[in-house]
Structure formats: structure tokens, C-alpha cells
Design a protein around this motif. Sequence first.
Motif, PDB file in Angstrom:
ATOM      1  N   THR A 118       0.853  -1.186   0.000  1.00 24.74           N
ATOM      2  CA  THR A 118       0.000   0.000   0.000  1.00 24.74           C
ATOM      3  C   THR A 118       0.885   1.230   0.000  1.00 24.74           C
ATOM      4  OG1 THR A 118      -0.189  -0.147   2.421  1.00 24.74           O
ATOM      5  CG2 THR A 118      -1.990  -1.071   1.108  1.00 24.74           C
ATOM      6  N   LEU A 119       0.408   2.286  -0.649  1.00 24.29           N
ATOM      7  CA  LEU A 119       1.191   3.508  -0.825  1.00 24.29           C
ATOM      8  C   LEU A 119       0.349   4.711  -0.438  1.00 24.29           C
ATOM      9  CD1 LEU A 119       3.501   5.291  -2.023  1.00 24.29           C
ATOM     10  CD2 LEU A 119       2.423   4.963  -4.273  1.00 24.29           C
ATOM     11  N   PHE A 120       0.941   5.586   0.377  1.00 23.65           N
ATOM     12  CA  PHE A 120       0.292   6.845   0.725  1.00 23.65           C
ATOM     13  C   PHE A 120       1.229   7.986   0.389  1.00 23.65           C
ATOM     14  CE2 PHE A 120      -0.305  10.315   3.882  1.00 23.65           C
ATOM     15  CZ  PHE A 120      -1.520  10.785   3.407  1.00 23.65           C
ATOM     16  N   LYS A 121       0.701   8.964  -0.344  1.00 21.80           N
ATOM     17  CA  LYS A 121       1.454  10.150  -0.720  1.00 21.80           C
ATOM     18  C   LYS A 121       0.856  11.370  -0.045  1.00 21.80           C
ATOM     19  CE  LYS A 121       4.293  12.786  -2.996  1.00 21.80           C
ATOM     20  NZ  LYS A 121       5.736  12.730  -2.681  1.00 21.80           N
ATOM     21  N   ALA A 122       1.661  12.080   0.735  1.00 21.97           N
ATOM     22  CA  ALA A 122       1.203  13.299   1.410  1.00 21.97           C
ATOM     23  C   ALA A 122       1.852  14.507   0.757  1.00 21.97           C
ATOM     24  CB  ALA A 122       1.548  13.252   2.890  1.00 21.97           C
ATOM     25  N   MET A 123       1.026  15.457   0.356  1.00 20.33           N
ATOM     26  CA  MET A 123       1.510  16.716  -0.203  1.00 20.33           C
ATOM     27  C   MET A 123       1.351  17.864   0.782  1.00 20.33           C
ATOM     28  SD  MET A 123       2.597  15.894  -3.206  1.00 20.33           S
ATOM     29  CE  MET A 123       2.840  17.532  -3.918  1.00 20.33           C
ATOM     30  N   GLY A 124       0.518  17.653   1.799  1.00 22.78           N
ATOM     31  CA  GLY A 124       0.151  18.746   2.693  1.00 22.78           C
ATOM     32  C   GLY A 124      -1.122  19.397   2.186  1.00 22.78           C
ATOM     33  N   MET A 125      -2.086  19.564   3.074  1.00 23.57           N
ATOM     34  CA  MET A 125      -3.367  20.148   2.660  1.00 23.57           C
ATOM     35  C   MET A 125      -3.887  21.097   3.735  1.00 23.57           C
ATOM     36  SD  MET A 125      -5.698  16.692   3.060  1.00 23.57           S
ATOM     37  CE  MET A 125      -7.167  17.444   2.383  1.00 23.57           C
ATOM     38  N   GLY A 126      -4.554  22.139   3.268  1.00 25.79           N
ATOM     39  CA  GLY A 126      -5.041  23.144   4.195  1.00 25.79           C
ATOM     40  C   GLY A 126      -6.016  22.610   5.211  1.00 25.79           C
ATOM     41  N   LEU A 127      -6.813  21.622   4.826  1.00 29.95           N
ATOM     42  CA  LEU A 127      -7.797  21.072   5.761  1.00 29.95           C
ATOM     43  C   LEU A 127      -7.122  20.481   6.988  1.00 29.95           C
ATOM     44  CD1 LEU A 127     -10.652  20.253   6.542  1.00 29.95           C
ATOM     45  CD2 LEU A 127     -10.375  18.192   5.146  1.00 29.95           C
ATOM     46  N   SER A 128      -5.986  19.832   6.801  1.00 30.87           N
ATOM     47  CA  SER A 128      -5.284  19.233   7.941  1.00 30.87           C
ATOM     48  C   SER A 128      -4.785  20.309   8.900  1.00 30.87           C
ATOM     49  CB  SER A 128      -4.117  18.370   7.446  1.00 30.87           C
ATOM     50  OG  SER A 128      -4.585  17.338   6.617  1.00 30.87           O
ATOM     51  N   ASP A 129      -4.221  21.381   8.345  1.00 31.87           N
ATOM     52  CA  ASP A 129      -3.795  22.497   9.203  1.00 31.87           C
ATOM     53  C   ASP A 129      -4.988  23.103   9.931  1.00 31.87           C
ATOM     54  OD1 ASP A 129      -0.818  23.019   8.710  1.00 31.87           O
ATOM     55  OD2 ASP A 129      -1.565  22.923   6.672  1.00 31.87           O
ATOM     56  N   LEU A 130      -6.081  23.274   9.211  1.00 30.87           N
ATOM     57  CA  LEU A 130      -7.251  23.895   9.818  1.00 30.87           C
ATOM     58  C   LEU A 130      -7.863  23.004  10.892  1.00 30.87           C
ATOM     59  CD1 LEU A 130      -9.035  26.392   9.769  1.00 30.87           C
ATOM     60  CD2 LEU A 130     -10.476  25.261   8.072  1.00 30.87           C
ATOM     61  N   ALA A 131      -7.890  21.690  10.647  1.00 32.54           N
ATOM     62  CA  ALA A 131      -8.444  20.775  11.650  1.00 32.54           C
ATOM     63  C   ALA A 131      -7.689  20.904  12.963  1.00 32.54           C
ATOM     64  CB  ALA A 131      -8.385  19.345  11.137  1.00 32.54           C
ATOM     65  N   LEU A 132      -6.362  21.002  12.882  1.00 30.70           N
ATOM     66  CA  LEU A 132      -5.583  21.163  14.108  1.00 30.70           C
ATOM     67  C   LEU A 132      -5.710  22.580  14.664  1.00 30.70           C
ATOM     68  CD1 LEU A 132      -2.327  19.108  13.479  1.00 30.70           C
ATOM     69  CD2 LEU A 132      -4.566  18.379  14.304  1.00 30.70           C
ATOM     70  N   GLY A 133      -5.768  23.561  13.778  1.00 30.21           N
ATOM     71  CA  GLY A 133      -5.928  24.938  14.248  1.00 30.21           C
ATOM     72  C   GLY A 133      -7.214  25.139  15.016  1.00 30.21           C
ATOM     73  N   VAL A 134      -8.313  24.561  14.510  1.00 33.00           N
ATOM     74  CA  VAL A 134      -9.601  24.678  15.198  1.00 33.00           C
ATOM     75  C   VAL A 134      -9.546  23.965  16.541  1.00 33.00           C
ATOM     76  CG1 VAL A 134     -12.026  23.980  15.091  1.00 33.00           C
ATOM     77  CG2 VAL A 134     -10.930  24.992  13.082  1.00 33.00           C
ATOM     78  N   GLU A 135      -8.925  22.792  16.581  1.00 34.55           N
ATOM     79  CA  GLU A 135      -8.793  22.057  17.845  1.00 34.55           C
ATOM     80  C   GLU A 135      -7.957  22.837  18.846  1.00 34.55           C
ATOM     81  OE1 GLU A 135      -9.298  18.879  20.553  1.00 34.55           O
ATOM     82  OE2 GLU A 135     -10.308  19.261  18.639  1.00 34.55           O
TER      83      GLU A 135
END
Length: 336
Positions: A286-303
Motif C-alpha cells: 500500500t502507498l500513501f502520498k502526502a503533499m500537505g493540505m489546508g484542511l489538515s492544518d485547519l483541523a488542528l488549528g480549530v482544535e
Amino acid sequence: MMTNTDPVWITEAQVTSLLTLAEAIPALSTGLSLQAQGLAASMPKTMLQFGHNNLHALGARLGNYVGTKTWAHTEGGTCPLLLLWNADDGQLAAIIEAFALGNLRTGGTTGVATDWLARPDARVLAMAGTGKQALSQVAAVLAVRNIDEVRVYSPTPASREAFAARIQEAFPECGLRATAVGSMAAACDGADVVTVATRASAPFVDAAMLARGAHLNAIGAIAPDREEFCQDVFDRADVVAVDDLSSTQRLSREFRTRYGEDWQGVQTLSQRIHDGARRPADADLTLFKAMGMGLSDLALGVEILQRARDQGAGRAIAPPVKSKPRFFATPLAQRA
């Protein structure tokens, strides 16, 4: 006295006191699930290269907030900031110093992907790269799997030896055995999880290195001038998942070379989470490629913002007040 409506400035030290990497993983999973339901969305990532440096910007909406993170990744350093606004009235909610948040987001996303795509009985982690993101990458896999051996590869012997020692010191409670190895092939030999987080410009992982049943996290090549794994890795992958399809299509040399105009073989991690689709029992790779996404930053920012409100953390800042622009230093009627 600060109220729950005042915009706040949240420092790096406050971010790290409010949220751990282990706590970031479920927050990220929730954000991805909401995205698949159409209740959250990411803004396409933008990047400007200047010399060996990059200017980045990304953003998202989630719940009652919208936000954007921007930073310049330069040879001299970086200073990322996440800005949150209230989605209903557009007023500033928070400015969050985001270097630690970025580590939590990048590492935490690897944790989410590993949790969903690696074998449940994974015990051995191969880690390529010893830079600023590397320790959080190791911690993320430890958070979701009972890893007892970490093999570290870097082309620089001193770097891999030092990082292996750092892993032992950072996680004494895990009973880990962390060793430096002299080649990527040696790191991957029998490894259940392989994470690559480097600035490599040429691929250094090929399919023959990867054990049957392995999971590969490809984290470092987030710009068109970078590449970490060879094209034959795709041939063995039963699942190919990414965090953000748009960014992958525009910025990943590995994926653009493979998929060109037909991206049907690529899934988003958010959709797999929404569908409850964990690793197939008979998967070769299995392969996962992460580019970085604004939703991930926002999810942590809101938390982080919610925790700051609950605990009275952060420094209240004055909300911006509109001011009429000046058009000329001297009124036109007074000009000679």
C-alpha cells in the motif's frame, strides 16, 4: 479580560502545551471524514519557487472557520503562520504560530494513513530522512502501531547514527531498538512500514526493496523538483492513496509521471476513511502520498483554538479596524 469572541495570538509554546501528536491524529481523521461528506474542503495549494526556496500557501474551511497557512521555506529558515477567520462574518479569530503545528499535521497525517493502510501487526519501521520532520514521523507510526524496531537511513553516516540515538532517547518507554543502516535496501529489508521524508531530487526506493505486506508513506517530495520512489513501486501497490488529489496532480513528479491524464487509480485518504476501507487483507503493498493540505492544518488549528479558549490560553489581540486609504500625500488642489 479575554472573551471567547476576541481574536487571539497563540504561540509555538502554547501550541505544544495544548495538543500532542497522539491527540492530533483523531482530530485529523475527523476533518478528513467531514471532507468526504462535503462538510469541509481544502483550497488548492499554491507554491512559488525562487532559487532553492519556496513560498507556500494553502487553506480550507471546516465547521465555523475558514483559514489559510502561509510560509516561505528558505535556506535560511522559515516562519509559518496559520490565520483563522469566522466563516459567518469573516472576522479574525486567531493567528497561530505554525511550525510545531506543521510537524503535528505532517506527522499526524502519516499516523492516520498508517493506521488505515498498514498491517495491524506491523513491528518494524524503516525511516529515511533525519531532518526537522523525521522525529514526528517516527512518533506518528509509534502512536498507531506496536513498533519495536526502527531502522534509520540517511546517506550521511553521522546523521543516521545521531538520529538513531535520538529516537532511543525520545521514546524510552517504548523499548525500541533504533539502528542506523548503510543503505535504503537494508532499512527496507523485512520492514512493515517504510516512511520517506527527504528532499531527494532523484528516486532512491524501488519496488524490489519493499517487503510483501509493507506500507509506504511518501512524505518528502512535495515539489516538482523532488522524487523519492521509483515508478515500479506503483506496479505492486494494491492501494494508492493521497491526502490531496489536486496538489498531487499539480506538484508530484512521481504521480504525474505515472498517471498523466488518467487518475482513476488514485484514491483520497478521506474517502477511504468515510467508506471504512482499511488495508485489504491480501494486499502486497500500500502507498500513501502526502503533499500537505489546508484542511489538515485547519483541523488542528480549530482544535488548538478551542482548547485555548477553554483554558484561557493565547494573547488577545485587537481586531483590525477599517481605515480609509490615502490617495495622495498632497491634495490635488494644493499642487503647483
